[in-house]
Design a protein around this motif. Structure first.
Motif, PDB file in Angstrom:
ATOM      1  N   MET A   1       0.831  -1.195   0.000  1.00 50.12           N
ATOM      2  CA  MET A   1       0.000   0.000   0.000  1.00 50.12           C
ATOM      3  C   MET A   1       0.874   1.256   0.000  1.00 50.12           C
ATOM      4  O   MET A   1       0.604   2.218  -0.728  1.00 50.12           O
ATOM      5  N   ALA A   2       1.956   1.242   0.793  1.00 57.26           N
ATOM      6  CA  ALA A   2       2.854   2.394   0.847  1.00 57.26           C
ATOM      7  C   ALA A   2       3.566   2.595  -0.489  1.00 57.26           C
ATOM      8  O   ALA A   2       3.730   3.727  -0.954  1.00 57.26           O
ATOM      9  N   ALA A   3       3.979   1.493  -1.118  1.00 52.95           N
ATOM     10  CA  ALA A   3       4.658   1.595  -2.411  1.00 52.95           C
ATOM     11  C   ALA A   3       3.717   2.155  -3.472  1.00 52.95           C
ATOM     12  O   ALA A   3       4.116   2.990  -4.297  1.00 52.95           O
ATOM     13  N   ASP A   4       2.463   1.727  -3.428  1.00 59.22           N
ATOM     14  CA  ASP A   4       1.475   2.233  -4.383  1.00 59.22           C
ATOM     15  C   ASP A   4       1.221   3.720  -4.155  1.00 59.22           C
ATOM     16  O   ASP A   4       1.107   4.495  -5.111  1.00 59.22           O
ATOM     17  N   LEU A   5       1.168   4.123  -2.900  1.00 58.12           N
ATOM     18  CA  LEU A   5       0.964   5.533  -2.568  1.00 58.12           C
ATOM     19  C   LEU A   5       2.147   6.371  -3.044  1.00 58.12           C
ATOM     20  O   LEU A   5       1.960   7.442  -3.635  1.00 58.12           O
ATOM     21  N   ARG A   6       3.363   5.872  -2.805  1.00 58.31           N
ATOM     22  CA  ARG A   6       4.545   6.612  -3.256  1.00 58.31           C
ATOM     23  C   ARG A   6       4.552   6.754  -4.769  1.00 58.31           C
ATOM     24  O   ARG A   6       4.894   7.812  -5.307  1.00 58.31           O
ATOM     25  N   ALA A   7       4.164   5.685  -5.466  1.00 56.62           N
ATOM     26  CA  ALA A   7       4.151   5.726  -6.925  1.00 56.62           C
ATOM     27  C   ALA A   7       3.156   6.763  -7.431  1.00 56.62           C
ATOM     28  O   ALA A   7       3.446   7.521  -8.369  1.00 56.62           O
ATOM     29  N   HIS A   8       1.990   6.828  -6.819  1.00 60.46           N
ATOM     30  CA  HIS A   8       0.978   7.800  -7.240  1.00 60.46           C
ATOM     31  C   HIS A   8       1.399   9.236  -6.905  1.00 60.46           C
ATOM     32  O   HIS A   8       1.092  10.165  -7.658  1.00 60.46           O
ATOM     33  N   MET A   9       2.104   9.407  -5.781  1.00 65.80           N
ATOM     34  CA  MET A   9       2.536  10.749  -5.397  1.00 65.80           C
ATOM     35  C   MET A   9       3.601  11.278  -6.350  1.00 65.80           C
ATOM     36  O   MET A   9       3.757  12.492  -6.496  1.00 65.80           O
ATOM     37  N   ASN A  10       4.340  10.383  -6.981  1.00 64.04           N
ATOM     38  CA  ASN A  10       5.393  10.804  -7.906  1.00 64.04           C
ATOM     39  C   ASN A  10       4.886  11.016  -9.325  1.00 64.04           C
ATOM     40  O   ASN A  10       5.660  11.363 -10.212  1.00 64.04           O
TER      41      ASN A  10
END
Length: 207
Positions: free
Chosen positions: A154-163
């Protein structure tokens, strides 16, 4: 949701007063981690607890251990049921602690000692919940690892979307402003649309 520092702001008091007067179905959750950046709670209020402030507004106030997930869930569930039943707002104060510095520019050693921090590390909410569920036979190592993997995914997906740079539509400025757009808003919308269309045509001509 608001932090303990936010309870010193005028908006907080206005919101509680408004909600109590109108019996609004609101649950105010104060995350009291002991410091407003670097200002301790004792320098923010003389009240015995932030939950006590509810009395002055005419609403129930609840104090809960914010590091006890089960207790927080129970108290908030009661407050939500109270609101949905037409009982009006509730102020809930969850006592927790900010283990890390407020920001990477904050030198937390200036206003608290290492011993205090280490004491609170032993009261980490995730560790407490893991221990409780393990002792009850509701969680094993495989379950813990699955939870960690899901959290990291979930954190990796969030980081990807934030970038990612979002594709923004300027016309969204006028969406969800009013249920029925005002004449002035329609005029502004038409004006912006015309300007965007003219700009698009101009760019097409110069290509």
């Amino acid at each position: 949701m608001v932090g303990d520092g936010g309870t010193s702001e005028g908006d907080f008091h206005e919101a509680l007063n408004f909600a109590a007067v109108w019996q609004a179905p609101v649950v105010f959750l104060v995350q009291n981690n002991g410091f407003a950046i670097s200002v301790p709670l004792a320098k923010q209020t003389a009240a015995p607890s932030l939950a006590h402030k509810a009395v002055g507004y005419g609403m129930p106030g609840r104090l809960v251990d914010g590091n006890d997930a089960a207790a927080v869930h129970e108290v908030l569930s009661d407050a939500v049921r109270h609101a949905r039943a037409g009982g009006g707002p509730t102020l809930v104060e969850a006592i927790t602690y900010r283990v890390d510095a407020h920001t990477n520019a904050d030198d937390a050693t200036r206003y608290r000692g290492d011993a205090e921090v280490e004491t609170w590390r032993e009261h980490d909410p995730i560790q407490l919940l893991e221990r409780e569920l393990t002792e009850r036979g509701l969680l094993d190592e495989a379950g813990k690892q699955a939870a960690r993997d899901a959290a990291e995914a979930m954190a990796a997906d969030l980081r990807a979307h934030m970038n990612q740079d979002p594709a923004l539509d300027p016309m969204d400025l006028f969406a969800h402003v009013y249920a029925e757009p005002t004449p002035q808003l329609r005029e502004q919308q038409d004006q912006l649309r015309a300007e965007l269309e003219a700009e698009s045509e101009s760019e097409g001509t110069h290509r």
